[in-house]
Design a protein around this motif. Structure first.
Motif, PDB file in Angstrom:
ATOM      1  N   GLU A   2       0.842  -1.206   0.000  1.00  0.00           N
ATOM      2  CA  GLU A   2       0.000   0.000   0.000  1.00  0.00           C
ATOM      3  C   GLU A   2       0.869   1.245   0.000  1.00  0.00           C
ATOM      4  N   LYS A   3       0.403   2.300  -0.709  1.00  0.00           N
ATOM      5  CA  LYS A   3       1.120   3.580  -0.733  1.00  0.00           C
ATOM      6  C   LYS A   3       0.370   4.563   0.143  1.00  0.00           C
ATOM      7  N   TYR A   4       1.092   5.259   0.984  1.00  0.00           N
ATOM      8  CA  TYR A   4       0.449   6.203   1.893  1.00  0.00           C
ATOM      9  C   TYR A   4       0.991   7.606   1.669  1.00  0.00           C
ATOM     10  N   LYS A   5       0.190   8.586   2.104  1.00  0.00           N
ATOM     11  CA  LYS A   5       0.648   9.974   2.180  1.00  0.00           C
ATOM     12  C   LYS A   5       0.593  10.391   3.639  1.00  0.00           C
ATOM     13  N   MET A   6       1.180  11.565   3.917  1.00  0.00           N
ATOM     14  CA  MET A   6       1.116  12.084   5.285  1.00  0.00           C
ATOM     15  C   MET A   6      -0.135  12.957   5.406  1.00  0.00           C
ATOM     16  N   TRP A   7      -0.602  13.101   6.629  1.00  0.00           N
ATOM     17  CA  TRP A   7      -1.817  13.881   6.905  1.00  0.00           C
ATOM     18  C   TRP A   7      -1.388  15.160   7.635  1.00  0.00           C
ATOM     19  N   ILE A   8      -1.405  16.281   6.896  1.00  0.00           N
ATOM     20  CA  ILE A   8      -0.953  17.558   7.474  1.00  0.00           C
ATOM     21  C   ILE A   8      -1.984  18.643   7.175  1.00  0.00           C
ATOM     22  N   SER A  41      11.253  20.657   6.306  1.00  0.00           N
ATOM     23  CA  SER A  41      10.177  21.536   5.811  1.00  0.00           C
ATOM     24  C   SER A  41       8.803  20.897   6.049  1.00  0.00           C
ATOM     25  N   ASP A  42       8.733  19.579   5.989  1.00  0.00           N
ATOM     26  CA  ASP A  42       7.456  18.907   6.249  1.00  0.00           C
ATOM     27  C   ASP A  42       7.091  19.029   7.737  1.00  0.00           C
ATOM     28  N   VAL A  43       8.117  18.897   8.579  1.00  0.00           N
ATOM     29  CA  VAL A  43       7.869  19.062  10.022  1.00  0.00           C
ATOM     30  C   VAL A  43       7.382  20.489  10.289  1.00  0.00           C
ATOM     31  N   ASP A  44       8.025  21.470   9.650  1.00  0.00           N
ATOM     32  CA  ASP A  44       7.611  22.870   9.841  1.00  0.00           C
ATOM     33  C   ASP A  44       6.136  23.052   9.465  1.00  0.00           C
ATOM     34  N   LYS A  45       5.741  22.441   8.359  1.00  0.00           N
ATOM     35  CA  LYS A  45       4.340  22.586   7.909  1.00  0.00           C
ATOM     36  C   LYS A  45       3.380  21.945   8.913  1.00  0.00           C
ATOM     37  N   ALA A  46       3.764  20.769   9.421  1.00  0.00           N
ATOM     38  CA  ALA A  46       2.886  20.072  10.372  1.00  0.00           C
ATOM     39  C   ALA A  46       2.757  20.878  11.668  1.00  0.00           C
ATOM     40  N   VAL A  47       3.873  21.444  12.127  1.00  0.00           N
ATOM     41  CA  VAL A  47       3.825  22.237  13.367  1.00  0.00           C
ATOM     42  C   VAL A  47       2.975  23.490  13.131  1.00  0.00           C
ATOM     43  N   ALA A  48       3.151  24.125  11.964  1.00  0.00           N
ATOM     44  CA  ALA A  48       2.368  25.339  11.661  1.00  0.00           C
ATOM     45  C   ALA A  48       0.876  25.014  11.612  1.00  0.00           C
ATOM     46  N   ILE A 217      13.877  13.714  11.405  1.00  0.00           N
ATOM     47  CA  ILE A 217      12.664  14.475  11.765  1.00  0.00           C
ATOM     48  C   ILE A 217      12.328  14.380  13.258  1.00  0.00           C
ATOM     49  N   GLY A 218      12.823  13.332  13.928  1.00  0.00           N
ATOM     50  CA  GLY A 218      12.627  13.264  15.389  1.00  0.00           C
ATOM     51  C   GLY A 218      13.367  14.411  16.052  1.00  0.00           C
ATOM     52  N   ASN A 219      14.596  14.629  15.600  1.00  0.00           N
ATOM     53  CA  ASN A 219      15.373  15.759  16.123  1.00  0.00           C
ATOM     54  C   ASN A 219      14.727  17.095  15.758  1.00  0.00           C
ATOM     55  N   ASP A 220      14.233  17.193  14.509  1.00  0.00           N
ATOM     56  CA  ASP A 220      13.581  18.447  14.087  1.00  0.00           C
ATOM     57  C   ASP A 220      12.392  18.761  14.995  1.00  0.00           C
ATOM     58  N   HIS A 224      12.081  21.785  17.913  1.00  0.00           N
ATOM     59  CA  HIS A 224      11.302  22.809  17.196  1.00  0.00           C
ATOM     60  C   HIS A 224      10.738  23.855  18.167  1.00  0.00           C
ATOM     61  N   PRO A 225      10.958  25.141  17.884  1.00  0.00           N
ATOM     62  CA  PRO A 225      10.433  26.159  18.811  1.00  0.00           C
ATOM     63  C   PRO A 225       8.901  26.199  18.841  1.00  0.00           C
ATOM     64  N   GLY A 226       8.247  25.645  17.834  1.00  0.00           N
ATOM     65  CA  GLY A 226       6.780  25.644  17.804  1.00  0.00           C
ATOM     66  C   GLY A 226       6.157  24.481  18.561  1.00  0.00           C
ATOM     67  N   ILE A 227       6.981  23.622  19.148  1.00  0.00           N
ATOM     68  CA  ILE A 227       6.452  22.501  19.950  1.00  0.00           C
ATOM     69  C   ILE A 227       6.547  22.879  21.428  1.00  0.00           C
TER      70      ILE A 227
END
Ligand code: NAD
Length: 489
Positions: A2-8, A41-48, A217-220, A224-227
């Protein structure tokens, strides 16, 4: 596959880089899922997205939020067959164990939805302030719970659905929004849960899923200042890195970390029954549960009898294809994990422990492509051995002999870990001495790893910070604000 995408932010997205990675069936090496390889950049989008969703989610009534969270619990039940199939295929959970874990996951989320509705603050004794008539108070002072803000929820691979659910329920219920990072090797399960949640009409951005390695991404996320808050379940080593990362912006961290859990068998215990029960608990999920026993301290008067029954039971455990309903022990989760376990087995032999059973890869057509091991028992452990001190996280346990309760207690406490422990005896007064003095976050008498949705969980020492879940689950995901109002102006 199966192919998945992320949910952001309420959308299905690929990684900005377009890169993906795959997950595999540990029983046969088949490809199971292709998932996005997220970057910063994906982490930034999810946090935003989570930050944007926070104000309106946190201002909803508790009743509304709890209704939404209860829907997640129902959806996990409705989709249990898909989740069970993936737990077997991507994790190697057995067909008999996986349904119990999905039911447990749903029960945890359900409890969080209800418990958040009775999360009580506290009214403090009245403090008179300027202008109060003599002998009276003109203030109302209280403590109220508020959400932290945006939480990072980071989980390990060993019980994938349950550990994600345990965090998502209370986190959302008290008004936080979140970014979830499932373990890389079970990312398909993580994104299947995202898919299930995406169909429930929850407000966009309150829960976001990113997939990729912890080392990037765990480190990101953890720096992250937004977490605002991190709930992490995993090894003590990674937990320390996350605490260090999070210290830069003084985030609150909830840490559910590793263990090296002692079991103390006193001479008056029901020896054969205890050995049989403990052996079953020890090798469930291929010994990949944080709470499982790994150090046995057995009174010298019953040591040989206990070991004999334990080894006999271990030798009868059916190792095999996890999809076969008769299988009790499936494969280890990955080739790397099996390599690590085999290094521990070798170190135990090299350092002088006596191999009482197992220590091998089983042979036969069913085992050829999977990462299988046999239940492994060592006797004659001494405290300085690697196997006595480090967490193996696999189907390997060791036995010590003791003659004196005080010394057994001292030896059991001689560990950097303090997750859980058990003592087996018919003499409860003697057992209570252990209960009170064992340095562990949970202690059982005449049972081990008895956990229900109501049980809060968390270790002492390097096994963690704070208790998670159960009846106090919502408290852990909220911070206290002190309020004092002067009335009768
Ligand atoms: P791990 O610590 O290697 O990884 C856990 C999660 O952290 C994964 O999602 C991983 O990708 C991520 N990660 C890795 N490096 C990171 C970093 N630098 N920053 C942020 N995230 C990072 O653990 P594991 O091998 O997946 O799981 C096994 C461990 O989990 C064992 O030590 C076990 O005892 C522990 N565990 C503890 C509990 C508990 O409740 N105390 C429950 C289950 C498992």
């Amino acid at each position: 596959m199966e192919k998945y995408k992320m949910w952001i932010g309420g959308n299905w997205v690929d990684a900005d880089s377009g890169k993906t990675f795959r997950t595999y069936n540990p029983a046969n090496g088949d490809e199971i899922a292709e998932v996005p390889l997220a970057g910063k950049s994906d982490v930034d989008k999810a946090v935003a997205a989570a930050r944007k969703a926070f104000p309106s989610w946190s201002r909803k009534t508790q009743e509304d939020r709890s209704h939404y969270v209860a829907r997640i619990a129902s959806a996990l039940r409705e989709h249990k067959d898909e989740l069970i199939r993936l737990e077997i295929a991507e994790h190697g959970a057995t067909a008999r164990h996986a349904p119990i874990m999905i039911q447990f996951a749903a029960a945890n989320v359900e409890l969080a939805a209800s418990a958040a509705r009775v999360l009580m603050g506290k009214v403090l004794p009245a403090t008179p302030s300027k202008g109060a008539p003599a002998g009276t108070s003109n203030t109302l002072c209280y403590l109220k719970y508020e959400p932290f803000g945006v939480c990072a929820l980071i989980t390990p691979w060993n019980v994938p659905t349950l550990l994600l659910a345990t965090k998502i329920g209370p986190c959302l219920a008290v008004g936080n929004t979140c970014v979830v990072k499932p373990p890389s090797i079970n990312s398909g399960i993580g994104l299947k849960i995202a898919e299930i949640i995406s169909g429930l009409g929850l407000p966009s951005g309150i829960i976001n899923f990113v997939t990729g390695p912890g080392s990037t991404i765990g480190n990101d996320l953890s720096s992250h200042p937004g977490i605002d808050f991190i709930s992490f379940t995993g090894s003590s080593e990674v937990g320390k890195t996350i605490i260090a990362n999070s210290s830069q912006t003084v985030k609150t961290t909830m840490m559910e970390l590793g263990g090296k859990n002692p079991c103390i068998i006193l001479e008056d215990a029901d020896i054969e029954a205890a050995a049989e029960e403990l052996c079953g608990i020890t090798f469930e999920n291929v010994g990949q549960n944080c709470a499982q026993p790994s150090r046995f301290y057995v009174h010298e008067k019953v040591h040989d009898r206990f070991v004999e029954k334990f080894v006999q039971t271990a030798n009868n455990i059916k190792v095999g294809d996890p999809a076969d309903p008769d299988t009790v022990m499936g494969p280890v989760v990955s080739r790397e994990q099996r390599d690590t376990i085999e290094r521990y087995i070798k170190s135990a032999i090299d350092e002088g422990a006596k191999l009482a059973c197992g220590g091998k890869r089983p042979t036969g057509p069913v085992f050829d492509k999977g990462y299988y091991l046999t239940p492994t028992v060592f006797t004659g452990l001494t405290p300085d051995m690697t196997i006595a001190r480090e967490e193996v996280f696999g189907p390997v346990v060791g036995f010590f002999k003791f003659s004196d309760d005080e010394k057994a207690l001292e030896a059991a406490n001689d560990s950097v870990f303090g997750l859980c422990a058990s003592v087996w005896t018919k003499d409860y007064a003697r057992g209570m001495k252990f209960v009170n003095e064992l340095q562990a976050g949970s202690v059982w008498i005449n049972q081990h790893m008895n956990l229900v949705a109501e049980t809060p969980w968390g270790g002492f020492k390097e096994s963690g910070l704070m208790k998670e879940g159960g009846v106090i689950g919502p408290e852990g995901y909220a911070q206290l604000k002190y309020v004092c109002i002067k009335h009768n102006q």
